[in-house]
Design an enzyme around this catalytic site. Structure first.
Site, PDB file in Angstrom:
ATOM      1  N   GLU A 180      -4.153   9.870   8.322  1.00 21.86           N
ATOM      2  CA  GLU A 180      -2.440   9.604   8.371  1.00 21.86           C
ATOM      3  C   GLU A 180      -1.802  10.687   8.875  1.00 21.86           C
ATOM      4  O   GLU A 180      -1.017  10.581   9.992  1.00 21.86           O
ATOM      5  CB  GLU A 180      -1.868  10.210   6.821  1.00 21.86           C
ATOM      6  CG  GLU A 180      -2.270   8.903   6.041  1.00 21.86           C
ATOM      7  CD  GLU A 180      -0.793   8.199   5.599  1.00 21.86           C
ATOM      8  OE1 GLU A 180       0.347   8.326   5.789  1.00 21.86           O
ATOM      9  OE2 GLU A 180      -1.912   6.802   5.386  1.00 21.86           O
TER      10      GLU A 180
ATOM     11  N   CYS B  69     -10.925   2.873  -0.653  1.00 24.48           N
ATOM     12  CA  CYS B  69      -9.637   3.550  -1.174  1.00 24.48           C
ATOM     13  C   CYS B  69      -9.421   2.490   1.067  1.00 24.48           C
ATOM     14  O   CYS B  69     -10.752   2.805   1.693  1.00 24.48           O
ATOM     15  CB  CYS B  69      -9.814   5.047  -0.501  1.00 24.48           C
ATOM     16  SG  CYS B  69      -7.983   5.493   0.672  1.00 24.48           S
ATOM     17  N   THR B  70      -8.779   2.223   1.184  1.00 26.08           N
ATOM     18  CA  THR B  70      -7.916   0.808   1.822  1.00 26.08           C
ATOM     19  C   THR B  70      -8.350   1.710   3.376  1.00 26.08           C
ATOM     20  O   THR B  70      -7.649   1.080   5.103  1.00 26.08           O
ATOM     21  CB  THR B  70      -7.212   0.173   1.988  1.00 26.08           C
ATOM     22  OG1 THR B  70      -5.891   0.635   1.197  1.00 26.08           O
ATOM     23  CG2 THR B  70      -7.110  -0.882   1.230  1.00 26.08           C
ATOM     24  N   HIS B  71      -7.490   3.114   3.360  1.00 29.76           N
ATOM     25  CA  HIS B  71      -7.607   3.659   4.302  1.00 29.76           C
ATOM     26  C   HIS B  71      -8.740   3.929   5.080  1.00 29.76           C
ATOM     27  O   HIS B  71      -9.054   4.518   6.309  1.00 29.76           O
ATOM     28  CB  HIS B  71      -7.039   5.746   3.793  1.00 29.76           C
ATOM     29  CG  HIS B  71      -5.617   5.302   3.615  1.00 29.76           C
ATOM     30  ND1 HIS B  71      -4.664   4.870   3.466  1.00 29.76           N
ATOM     31  CD2 HIS B  71      -4.200   5.828   4.547  1.00 29.76           C
ATOM     32  CE1 HIS B  71      -3.162   5.333   3.434  1.00 29.76           C
ATOM     33  NE2 HIS B  71      -3.191   5.680   3.866  1.00 29.76           N
TER      34      HIS B  71
ATOM     35  N   TYR C  61      -0.623   9.420  -2.325  1.00 32.14           N
ATOM     36  CA  TYR C  61      -0.511   8.626  -3.489  1.00 32.14           C
ATOM     37  C   TYR C  61      -1.773   8.940  -4.327  1.00 32.14           C
ATOM     38  O   TYR C  61      -1.973   9.245  -5.689  1.00 32.14           O
ATOM     39  CB  TYR C  61      -0.920   6.847  -4.264  1.00 32.14           C
ATOM     40  CG  TYR C  61       0.724   5.991  -4.008  1.00 32.14           C
ATOM     41  CD1 TYR C  61       1.890   6.471  -3.704  1.00 32.14           C
ATOM     42  CD2 TYR C  61       0.716   5.167  -4.904  1.00 32.14           C
ATOM     43  CE1 TYR C  61       2.668   5.999  -3.488  1.00 32.14           C
ATOM     44  CE2 TYR C  61       1.572   4.402  -4.283  1.00 32.14           C
ATOM     45  CZ  TYR C  61       3.141   4.779  -4.147  1.00 32.14           C
ATOM     46  OH  TYR C  61       4.004   3.660  -3.851  1.00 32.14           O
ATOM     47  N   GLY C  62      -3.528   9.260  -3.552  1.00 27.58           N
ATOM     48  CA  GLY C  62      -4.231  10.008  -3.814  1.00 27.58           C
ATOM     49  C   GLY C  62      -4.316  10.627  -5.142  1.00 27.58           C
ATOM     50  O   GLY C  62      -4.516  10.848  -5.821  1.00 27.58           O
TER      51      GLY C  62
ATOM     52  N   ASP D 234       1.438  -1.271  -0.080  1.00 27.41           N
ATOM     53  CA  ASP D 234       0.296  -0.238   0.018  1.00 27.41           C
ATOM     54  C   ASP D 234       1.004   1.608   0.617  1.00 27.41           C
ATOM     55  O   ASP D 234       1.717   0.837   0.169  1.00 27.41           O
ATOM     56  CB  ASP D 234      -0.587   0.301   1.570  1.00 27.41           C
ATOM     57  CG  ASP D 234      -2.105   0.739   1.245  1.00 27.41           C
ATOM     58  OD1 ASP D 234      -2.731   1.357   0.249  1.00 27.41           O
ATOM     59  OD2 ASP D 234      -1.958   1.590   2.438  1.00 27.41           O
ATOM     60  N   SER D 235       0.260   2.631  -0.012  1.00 29.91           N
ATOM     61  CA  SER D 235       1.297   3.964  -0.554  1.00 29.91           C
ATOM     62  C   SER D 235       1.842   4.002   1.362  1.00 29.91           C
ATOM     63  O   SER D 235       2.416   5.327   1.189  1.00 29.91           O
ATOM     64  CB  SER D 235      -0.259   4.468  -0.905  1.00 29.91           C
ATOM     65  OG  SER D 235      -0.992   5.083  -0.222  1.00 29.91           O
TER      66      SER D 235
ATOM     67  N   CYS E  32      -4.713  -1.571  -2.358  1.00 26.27           N
ATOM     68  CA  CYS E  32      -4.021   0.206  -2.663  1.00 26.27           C
ATOM     69  C   CYS E  32      -5.245  -0.199  -3.706  1.00 26.27           C
ATOM     70  O   CYS E  32      -4.618  -0.234  -5.391  1.00 26.27           O
ATOM     71  CB  CYS E  32      -2.797   0.676  -2.515  1.00 26.27           C
ATOM     72  SG  CYS E  32      -2.526   2.406  -3.229  1.00 26.27           S
ATOM     73  N   ASN E  33      -6.701   0.434  -3.774  1.00 28.91           N
ATOM     74  CA  ASN E  33      -7.240   1.382  -4.669  1.00 28.91           C
ATOM     75  C   ASN E  33      -6.502   2.311  -6.031  1.00 28.91           C
ATOM     76  O   ASN E  33      -6.436   1.756  -7.090  1.00 28.91           O
ATOM     77  CB  ASN E  33      -8.867   1.757  -4.589  1.00 28.91           C
ATOM     78  CG  ASN E  33     -10.046   0.657  -3.356  1.00 28.91           C
ATOM     79  OD1 ASN E  33      -9.854  -0.123  -3.740  1.00 28.91           O
ATOM     80  ND2 ASN E  33      -9.296   0.844  -2.461  1.00 28.91           N
ATOM     81  N   THR E  34      -5.717   3.313  -5.519  1.00 27.04           N
ATOM     82  CA  THR E  34      -5.428   3.699  -6.368  1.00 27.04           C
ATOM     83  C   THR E  34      -4.369   3.605  -7.133  1.00 27.04           C
ATOM     84  O   THR E  34      -4.380   3.455  -8.035  1.00 27.04           O
ATOM     85  CB  THR E  34      -4.632   4.586  -5.269  1.00 27.04           C
ATOM     86  OG1 THR E  34      -5.577   5.678  -4.703  1.00 27.04           O
ATOM     87  CG2 THR E  34      -4.018   6.358  -6.518  1.00 27.04           C
TER      88      THR E  34
END
Ligand code: DGL
Length: 282
Positions: free
Chosen positions: A166, A200-202, A50-51, A18-19, A81-83
């Site tokens: 974050e 989005c995994t966040h 990254y988004g 993931d980012s 990570c979707n992005t």
């Protein structure tokens, strides 16, 4: 002979990329559903988020991470990570893997999420909440159209949700404003939406606030368990890959940022303590 061949295969962990921290929500579910395997997590925290980055940059960064995980012995890498899945997966699978090592695999998180939409949505009106990069790629719209052409997918970019998470502000009062703003923006696009995809995994870190501001009756899809079930199915269908995975039930963590900083926030995502190592990416 068969035994000798089997012992010659070098076993390795499942790579999870993931980012930053978001993929830890996927890793948590992978370990619940598939606890027997070893995992190697890599967060490119030094270059996250990254988004809002361009296609070229996300593709380059993701490829560097995949190469790193391959170099550390992973036969299979999940882009958690979707992005990265939206912007880099297809190119890596089609262009890079055949040259790097055609026997290895890289899988993403978008397809497993889209595949179950017909089972959860009654109205067929889907709302996708994602990073600007994921939304601009239209990956969810395109993938859904392929499987369920009758569904209507509306999207909302949520550029501030990843920075809020974050910066450990997911539970803070300031987060409420932006959670509500993007949910309202999405519902204005299509009031018949009955299913939100947290693309989005966040975003599972914001789940309490998302539930608070989502209209009553809207289902909220988190990806962790969907990706885990999909991987389980994949490994059942691909015994040649399953045989190459090491099975010690361990997870190791790498970050491109300062490991102490990573460990402090990562434990919030994993609900357990994390000890990472630094890994330079370029
Ligand atoms: N967690 C990543 C995703 O699923 C995005 C975070 C970022 O913007 O770096 O899209």
């Amino acid at each position: 002979m068969a035994e000798a061949e089997a012992s010659a295969i070098s076993l390795g962990p499942i790579g999870v990329f993931d980012s930053g921290y978001g993929g830890l929500t996927i890793l948590r579910e992978l370990r619940k559903t598939l606890p027997e395997y070893d995992y190697l997590y890599l967060g490119d925290n030094a270059r996250a988020p990254y988004g809002s980055r361009s296609f070229e940059v996300i593709y380059r960064y993701t490829l560097e991470a995949v190469r790193e995980l391959f170099a550390r012995g992973c036969p299979l890498v999940i882009l958690a990570c979707n992005t990265a899945s939206a912007k880099a997966l297809r190119s890596i699978q089609q262009r890079d893997l055949p040259a790097i090592d055609p026997s290895r695999r890289v899988l993403g998180v978008i397809r497993p999420t889209v595949e179950i939409l017909d089972k959860v949505s009654e109205s067929g009106h889907i709302g996708v909440l994602g990073t600007p990069g994921t939304v601009a790629s239209e990956s969810y719209v395109i993938e859904t159209r392929k499987l369920f052409p009758e569904m209507k997918v509306s999207q909302q970019a949520c550029p501030l949700w990843v920075p809020i998470v974050e910066n450990s502000e997911a539970d803070g009062d300031g987060a409420d404003y932006f959670v509500r703003k993007y949910i309202d923006g999405l519902m204005e696009k299509d009031p018949a939406i009955d299913t939100f995809v947290l693309a989005c995994t966040h975003y599972p870190l914001l789940i309490d606030k998302i539930r608070r501001y989502a209209p009553a009756g809207v289902r909220i899809l988190e990806q962790g368990s969907l990706v885990a079930e999909s991987l389980k199915d994949y490994l059942r269908r691909h015994p040649e890959m399953e045989r190459r995975l090491s099975k010690g039930g361990e997870a190791d963590f790498l970050t491109s940022e300062n490991p102490d900083k990573f460990d402090a926030l990562a434990s919030m995502f994993t609900h357990g303590s994390v000890v990472s190592e630094h890994c330079a990416l370029d």
